[in-house]
Structures are given as structure tokens and as C-alpha cells.
Scaffold this active site. Structure first.
Site, PDB file in Angstrom:
ATOM      1  CG  LEU A  25      -2.118  -0.978   1.120  1.00  0.00           C
ATOM      2  CD1 LEU A  25      -2.918  -0.944   2.413  1.00  0.00           C
ATOM      3  CD2 LEU A  25      -3.009  -0.723  -0.082  1.00  0.00           C
ATOM      4  CG  PHE A  28      -0.046  -0.378  -4.762  1.00  0.00           C
ATOM      5  CD1 PHE A  28       0.599  -0.745  -5.927  1.00  0.00           C
ATOM      6  CD2 PHE A  28      -0.613  -1.384  -3.984  1.00  0.00           C
ATOM      7  CE1 PHE A  28       0.685  -2.065  -6.331  1.00  0.00           C
ATOM      8  CE2 PHE A  28      -0.539  -2.704  -4.369  1.00  0.00           C
ATOM      9  CZ  PHE A  28       0.111  -3.052  -5.543  1.00  0.00           C
ATOM     10  CD  GLU A  29      -3.051   4.664  -2.201  1.00  0.00           C
ATOM     11  OE1 GLU A  29      -3.098   5.848  -2.611  1.00  0.00           O
ATOM     12  OE2 GLU A  29      -3.926   3.822  -2.450  1.00  0.00           O
ATOM     13  N   GLY A  30       2.327   5.834  -2.443  1.00  0.00           N
ATOM     14  CA  GLY A  30       3.357   6.847  -2.286  1.00  0.00           C
ATOM     15  C   GLY A  30       3.043   7.702  -1.070  1.00  0.00           C
ATOM     16  NE  ARG A 146      -4.401  -0.425  -4.642  1.00  0.00           N
ATOM     17  CZ  ARG A 146      -4.267   0.572  -3.787  1.00  0.00           C
ATOM     18  NH1 ARG A 146      -3.850   1.743  -4.195  1.00  0.00           N
ATOM     19  NH2 ARG A 146      -4.549   0.408  -2.518  1.00  0.00           N
TER      20      ARG A 146
END
Length: 162
Positions: A25, A28-30, A146
Site C-alpha cells: 500500500l 502503490f500510494e506513495g 495494483r
């Protein structure tokens, strides 16, 4: 009395998201310590945290971002738990990631959940994950990656736990 003990025991055994998911996560999100508009135009901060509490111009620390991530993951776990599915660790991780990204309402109304509940084949379930790769009307490479990870994780049998 035995019934109550069994229920309490089951509650303490509730499956949690793996550390692997938490790291994915974050990937994926940064991490963004100042609020911004995501690809769908939603105010976002930290590791993909959204909500009425996020306003453009807000700033947070990395510690706070990690705390928000944990809270958001716990909320997704609780929502998934209420669906009453019996899940493996990989399946839980995949559905928590999906819910974290899109929200429980979208999962509940999705043909992905319907296909899972109906015992769909690996091919059918993978196809349903891959339908969710658009944001703001555009197909995004980040969402393709993702969803591919989520589909792979859903069918993983690596015994990885938290």
C-alpha cells in the site's frame, strides 16, 4: 457460557492484513505529506488517505501518515469482515487493498464480489479485478499494476501471514 467463549475466541482470532500488504500500500500510494488532488480529483494526504478531514493545504508528518494508514486499513478489514467471507491471508490482503483504494461501497456493488461469492474461476475473478483500472475516465498504468498484484495475491498460496 460455552457459546460466549467461542464467540470471544473467534473475535480474537480475526485475521489481520499482512505486513506485505502494508508495504505494498505504501508503494502503490506513495507518501505525500501535503494534501493534493488524486487522479479522481479527491483531496488526499499521506499514503492515500481521503475523507472529509482532508483539505488542500493540509500538512502532516510521516508518523501521522503511518497512523492514518493503519486506521484506514483497520476500517477496510472491519468492512471486509462484515461481508462474512471465509478468506485466506492472500484473499484478505487483496480485498483490503481493493477496498482501501475504492471503498467498501464499490466492492459490495461489484461483480467482483458477486463472482467471488458464486465461486468463480481464477480466470473470472482475475478479469473482474482488471476491470477496475480507470480513474477520472482514464486507464492508469498504476491501477493496472495494483489490480494485477491484487489478483495475484488473491490466488497466492504462500502461507504468508502477518
Amino acid at each position: 457460557m460455552t457459546f460466549i467463549n467461542c464467540r470471544a475466541e473467534r473475535r480474537t482470532r480475526k485475521m489481520k492484513s499482512s505486513n506485505l500488504l502494508l508495504e505494498k500500500l505504501k508503494d502503490f500510494e506513495g507518501l505525500r505529506l501535503e494534501a493534493y488532488l488524486d487522479a479522481a480529483g479527491v483531496p488526499t494526504i499521506g499514503y492515500g488517505h481521503t475523507g472529509r478531514d482532508v483539505k488542500l493545504g493540509d500538512r502532516i508528518t510521516k508518523y501521522w501518515a503511518n497512523d492514518l494508514l493503519r486506521r484506514d486499513v483497520e476500517a477496510a478489514e472491519k468492512a471486509i469482515d462484515l461481508l462474512g467471507l471465509t478468506l485466506t491471508q492472500g484473499q484478505l490482503d487483496a480485498l483490503v487493498s481493493f477496498t482501501f483504494n475504492l471503498g467498501i461501497d464499490r466492492l459490495v456493488k461489484s461483480t467482483l464480489l458477486q463472482t467471488i461469492r458464486e465461486g468463480g474461476t481464477m480466470r473470472q475473478i482475475r478479469r473482474e479485478f482488471m476491470r477496475w483500472v480507470y480513474a477520472g475516465g482514464e486507464k492508469l498504468r498504476g491501477l493496472e499494476k495494483r489490480r494485477q498484484w491484487e489478483a495475484d495475491r488473491f490466488f497466492s498460496n504462500d502461507g504468508y501471514s502477518y
